[in-house]
Design a protein around this motif. Sequence first.
Motif, PDB file in Angstrom:
ATOM      1  N   ARG A 299       0.833  -1.215   0.000  1.00  0.00           N
ATOM      2  CA  ARG A 299       0.000   0.000   0.000  1.00  0.00           C
ATOM      3  C   ARG A 299       0.861   1.256   0.000  1.00  0.00           C
ATOM      4  O   ARG A 299       0.555   2.249  -0.665  1.00  0.00           O
ATOM      5  N   ASP A 302       2.134   1.750  -3.429  1.00  0.00           N
ATOM      6  CA  ASP A 302       1.069   2.255  -4.314  1.00  0.00           C
ATOM      7  C   ASP A 302       0.841   3.752  -4.093  1.00  0.00           C
ATOM      8  O   ASP A 302       0.679   4.517  -5.062  1.00  0.00           O
ATOM      9  N   GLN A 306       1.378   6.607  -6.849  1.00  0.00           N
ATOM     10  CA  GLN A 306       0.352   7.558  -7.250  1.00  0.00           C
ATOM     11  C   GLN A 306       0.829   8.996  -7.077  1.00  0.00           C
ATOM     12  O   GLN A 306       0.587   9.860  -7.928  1.00  0.00           O
TER      13      GLN A 306
END
Length: 521
Positions: A299, A302, A306
């Motif tokens: 996570r 990620d 992003q």
Amino acid sequence: MSDILPSDSRTNAAEFTVSEISGALKRAVEDQFGNVRVRGEISGYRGPHSSGHAYFALKDERARLEAVIWKGTFSRLKFRPEEGMEVIASGKLTTYPGSSKYQIVIDNIEPAGAGALMALLEERRRRLAGEGLFDEGRKQLLPYMPRVVGVVTSPTGAVIRDIIHRITDRFPIHVLVWPVRVQGETTGAEVSAAVEGFNALDPLGPIPRPDVLIVARGGGSLEDLWGFNDEAVVRAVAASDIPVISAVGHETDWTLIDHAADIRAPTPTGAAEIAVPVKAELEATLASLAARLRGCVSRHADRKRQALRAAARALPSPDQLLALPRRRFDEAASRLVRALASGTEAKRLHLRGLRLSPSVLQRRVAEARRRLDRDGARVSPAALSRRLDAHRQSLRVLERHGDASLDRSAERRVARLHRAELRLRIEPIEEKLRARRRRLEQADRLLRSVSYQSILDRGFALVTDATGEIVRRAETVARGDALTIEFTDGKVAAIAAGGDAPKPKARPAAKPEKGGQGSLF
């Protein structure tokens, strides 16, 4: 005589000595009572005598009975006498003729019921607690994953099997057993020796030192568990450097070792559960933590990805970033090319303006020779003598008009004159003149090497027209033009015959000799 003797001196009563009476009483008491059990409160107890025997008394509300425990018996007692303790003493009733007293020779002694044991236990607990042996602050934390567990218990009972079985099920590790008696007179000494023995092991020795100790016993009555209330056991557990788990009796059974231990387990099986974790639970926990860690890392990656994409969208493209620097670079490159061309042309023009010719060199050499002659004239001995004469004349004038101030001024002038004489000596000046002559000679050699006279010496000729201009091309000469041909030894006048004669074939220009100056014309 009859008046003097007592009236009752002649009777039928038998006479006994003191020893006979004492012996008779001793036999009567022993025959009548033999072995007895006497209940009473200990009074006057001061511990064993230096001989090892113990002397004290048993009393109740109305009477007192002397008591003695011989040395051999005292060492085998299950309970030790204490002042004020109510006991039941078993032994032989006898007399002591030396003091006309009767006494009991005790063979065994025990507290007078559970109430007495509880009172003794409470009194001992208060005393040891007052010494700080039960303080929570001195207790140690148990290791979470011990490598070796030491067990102090009976090797033949069900307790050790339960502990080993429970440890094997939860987390199989090395278990060391120190066999002891868990009931009887020697329980306290053996348990305390076991705890001290485990602490004395070398951590790097052949027998590994335990990381945690379990003192265990099954359930029983107060008398059965009395060995774990022994003061020596309590002190050994309190002084242990290894954390101790107390597992004596059932959950409702309490002994003094439970207060001194670092943690109390309700049962021996519970002690094994406290000592080691469950391996399967650890593996499951580790797997769960590993999964959570992987998810967290994924996570986090990620989110960072992003954020990077968002930042990349906000940034201009590489072409946009490099457009302005690329344009400035192109403009600088073009300016550099133009600057190089203009600079080269300026240098070429400057060189053309400073074209080296014999006349220029002769003029510069002449100017240098004039400057040299002028400087030599300035510093010649005659000029120096004139300057010195002038200074001396000035000095004589000052001396004629002299006063104190003029004398000082004259002295300063004389000093400056001497310094000037030192600076203007002939030798440095002559050295400078020699240096300048060498430079002049070098310039003269350079002039001769680049002069056209050296070219004429090699067999060439210099052709000039009527105006004195150098004729460089045949096409510029017309028929009948007056020419002057200069050779190395002189000049010859000539008239051009015209262009009817065949033109000679063009010859390749002669390469200049290696290291030579080459042709200047």
